[in-house]
Design a protein around this motif. Sequence first.
Motif, PDB file in Angstrom:
ATOM      1  N   LEU A   1       1.062  -1.672  -0.022  1.00 40.42           N
ATOM      2  CA  LEU A   1      -0.159   0.010  -0.012  1.00 40.42           C
ATOM      3  C   LEU A   1       1.045   1.019  -0.249  1.00 40.42           C
ATOM      4  O   LEU A   1       1.839   0.992   0.794  1.00 40.42           O
ATOM      5  N   VAL A   2       0.753   1.923  -0.869  1.00 35.29           N
ATOM      6  CA  VAL A   2       1.498   3.099  -0.688  1.00 35.29           C
ATOM      7  C   VAL A   2       0.461   4.719  -1.798  1.00 35.29           C
ATOM      8  O   VAL A   2      -0.360   4.690  -2.174  1.00 35.29           O
ATOM      9  N   VAL A   3       0.948   5.307  -0.421  1.00 32.49           N
ATOM     10  CA  VAL A   3       0.498   6.750  -0.317  1.00 32.49           C
ATOM     11  C   VAL A   3       0.673   7.949  -0.785  1.00 32.49           C
ATOM     12  O   VAL A   3       1.428   8.205  -0.156  1.00 32.49           O
ATOM     13  N   LEU A   4       1.393   8.402  -1.709  1.00 35.02           N
ATOM     14  CA  LEU A   4       2.135   9.486  -2.315  1.00 35.02           C
ATOM     15  C   LEU A   4       1.089  11.360  -2.897  1.00 35.02           C
ATOM     16  O   LEU A   4       0.325  10.809  -3.246  1.00 35.02           O
ATOM     17  N   GLY A   5       1.167  12.151  -1.595  1.00 33.90           N
ATOM     18  CA  GLY A   5       0.779  12.864  -2.182  1.00 33.90           C
ATOM     19  C   GLY A   5       1.190  14.301  -1.281  1.00 33.90           C
ATOM     20  O   GLY A   5       2.793  14.431  -1.087  1.00 33.90           O
ATOM     21  N   SER A   6       0.863  15.196  -1.608  1.00 39.28           N
ATOM     22  CA  SER A   6       1.971  16.884  -1.080  1.00 39.28           C
ATOM     23  C   SER A   6       2.049  16.838   0.026  1.00 39.28           C
ATOM     24  O   SER A   6       2.305  17.740   0.554  1.00 39.28           O
ATOM     25  N   GLN A   7       0.929  16.628   1.016  1.00 39.34           N
ATOM     26  CA  GLN A   7       0.795  16.813   1.623  1.00 39.34           C
ATOM     27  C   GLN A   7       0.739  14.893   2.624  1.00 39.34           C
ATOM     28  O   GLN A   7       1.379  15.104   4.421  1.00 39.34           O
ATOM     29  N   GLN A   8       1.288  14.386   2.338  1.00 40.43           N
ATOM     30  CA  GLN A   8       1.564  12.687   2.820  1.00 40.43           C
ATOM     31  C   GLN A   8       2.862  12.330   2.350  1.00 40.43           C
ATOM     32  O   GLN A   8       2.018  12.044   0.811  1.00 40.43           O
ATOM     33  N   ALA A   9       3.337  11.117   2.323  1.00 48.11           N
ATOM     34  CA  ALA A   9       4.108   9.684   1.787  1.00 48.11           C
ATOM     35  C   ALA A   9       4.349   9.067   3.235  1.00 48.11           C
ATOM     36  O   ALA A   9       5.008   9.026   3.757  1.00 48.11           O
ATOM     37  N   THR A  10       3.220   7.968   2.231  1.00 47.56           N
ATOM     38  CA  THR A  10       3.666   6.658   3.292  1.00 47.56           C
ATOM     39  C   THR A  10       3.548   5.555   2.071  1.00 47.56           C
ATOM     40  O   THR A  10       3.059   5.423   1.324  1.00 47.56           O
ATOM     41  N   CYS A  11       4.289   4.775   2.560  1.00 53.12           N
ATOM     42  CA  CYS A  11       3.977   3.217   2.061  1.00 53.12           C
ATOM     43  C   CYS A  11       4.590   1.975   2.581  1.00 53.12           C
ATOM     44  O   CYS A  11       5.433   1.818   3.974  1.00 53.12           O
ATOM     45  N   LEU A  12       3.722   0.852   2.157  1.00 53.49           N
ATOM     46  CA  LEU A  12       4.055  -0.403   3.814  1.00 53.49           C
ATOM     47  C   LEU A  12       4.244  -2.033   1.997  1.00 53.49           C
ATOM     48  O   LEU A  12       3.393  -1.675   1.394  1.00 53.49           O
ATOM     49  N   ILE A  13       5.223  -2.099   2.788  1.00 53.10           N
ATOM     50  CA  ILE A  13       5.906  -3.505   1.467  1.00 53.10           C
ATOM     51  C   ILE A  13       6.398  -4.788   2.040  1.00 53.10           C
ATOM     52  O   ILE A  13       7.205  -4.217   2.742  1.00 53.10           O
ATOM     53  N   CYS A  14       5.318  -5.310   2.107  1.00 47.61           N
ATOM     54  CA  CYS A  14       5.687  -6.532   2.625  1.00 47.61           C
ATOM     55  C   CYS A  14       5.521  -7.960   1.779  1.00 47.61           C
ATOM     56  O   CYS A  14       5.169  -7.467   0.899  1.00 47.61           O
TER      57      CYS A  14
END
Length: 677
Positions: free
Chosen positions: A109-122
Amino acid sequence: MSISTSILEALLQALPQLRSQIYFKSSLTALSHAMEDQVLAGGDRPLIIASFQRERFYRQEAHRYQRISEQSDQVYVLAAPETNFTNASGRYETVAFEPEDQLSHEWHLVVLGSQQATCLICREREPVVSVPGALEPAAVDQSRQFEGIWTFDRCVSQQAAAVLLDRILLYRPELVEKIEQARDRYGLRSFEEMACVPEDSANPGPFAERLVTYLQAGQYKLLKAYRSIAAQERKERLVNSITTAIRRSLNPSEIFTVAAEELGQALKVCRCLIYRCKATDATAKIQYEFLGAEVPSARGQTWPLAENALFQEVLAKRELLPLESTASDPRITEDSLLKEMVQQWQIGSWLLVPISYQGRLVGMVELHGCSSAYAWTQDDLSLVDAIAGQLGVALIQAEAFANLEDLNQQLEALERTRSNLIAITGHELRTPLSTIQVCLESLATEPDMPLELRQVMLNSALADAERMRELVQDFLTLSRLESGRVEWHLESLPMAECVDLALSSVGSRQGEMDLPTIVTKVSLDLPLVQADGEWLVEVLSKLLDNACKFTETDGQVSVEAHPKDGQTLEVIVTDTGRGIEPNRLEAIFDRFYQEEGALRRTAGGTGLGLAICRQIIAGLGGRIWAESAGRGQGSRFHFTVPIAEEQEAEVRPPAAQPARKSPGRSRGRRTTLRSSS
């Protein structure tokens, strides 16, 4: 198409500074929900890429992605189809990948925007083989383990998004224009082109609050027992310290020492024991211990296992066993052995946790409480169980590393053997073949050659043919001995007769060469030995042959024998030859060993003789070794053979009488055989 490339591996390869961690399925569910809720709660229009292992997992979350798609036009959902999941463009893009694709083993699950950046790679780890007493399927599903990365780092999130978009294009090339828009909007290019700013990370505060909520609600199985942030930090430090020890060293002793100390301090017990054992062991020796109170130390003590009812219960159920009060537990009060152990070691409460790897017991962790009763909390049990799992992996890794070192040494030895074999083959086969060829060509092309010269040519060809035969014979002999294909025919034999036969063999093999003086000191009154006569004579012949080969004609070789320790007979072959360097006394028994080098030797031979002797003597139940003071100081070769248990009433006379000339004397050799027995 079937793609064997793992997204996690690609990311770790591109960013080697990353370190993966272990997550349970419930924790990934909590993390994913928190990341999705952050999207739903924000006003940003981020890029969202979600990869599910199977369609059924996606179906559980489909309603959430219907809502998420209202927040952004760049939403991609990947899953392996099971019913009607297909490639489609609707409120968001769906990508159906092949079940054989490595994506079917991963959770992203990858969330990438101007105010947030989070990734979960498993990536999911291999499931543990089920054993008796295992958890129910629902619980096992919650215990599924994944290895991977969860981070707020924008750089890592960009890299992960770029890799996933490349994979999406492989299945849906028609999305190239939309994906290019995403690359431009969120700065996603190749690894080399993307400029990663470590400080450019989103504020994790809202996310952390959401995660704590899920932890308190029990969504994350491993961490749900942490009742407070302080307890969570304390136990995380414990896990990290042990993990650091595992990463820093492959020495099980160092790892277990750290684990016992950290576990004992973290749980505030009066004693923590860690010992290695197998399911079939009757006892175990306590090697690693932590003492947190004034109680007797068990380090170095022998711990009963086969008669220990608690150990056997852990072994049968393959799960930890907590005892809150040894004073009232019927398993203790009704067992005399356990009752005695409790009294001797002042155990008020007891916790046994198996250290296993893939269902195989490799050790045990024991925690002892000093108080009469102690309630082992779920926090304690989960923590110790997790640490025991890591210790099992560490132990197997250490053993694998040790085995790898042994294999490397064996490979190095094989490489040396191969090099020596090539050199010896070139020298010992090519040289006599060349001589034979020259002799035969001369005989064939020179019909008028004088008779005396023709005889010289024939003798040279025959001599070199014999050298080749001996080399091949030594190869075959050593191969039979090392492979265990030799049938030993043991009988009671007089050593004097075997020595005499060996002397005759040496004399016949040396041909016209002058031999040094050979003296025998083998008494006829020696006890009989239990050996295979043919192989024993072979050892004596090779030792005498070596002694004569490396001793000048004016030197001396002696053979003596005497009983040793009442059970074996020791034979010593001594020469006054060139001697052996002390640091080479063990290496000379290696295959193909040549003290002068394979191509610089002044004496013939294959370098297999002493290796053959070692194999024969070992097969007869004895041992062989060499002694020498160094160059020019001569050599002494010793070997032992067992004495026959039942001695014959009359010892047979030796085949050769003392003080007679050596075989072949009539052909001009000056060597005599003298006996001082």
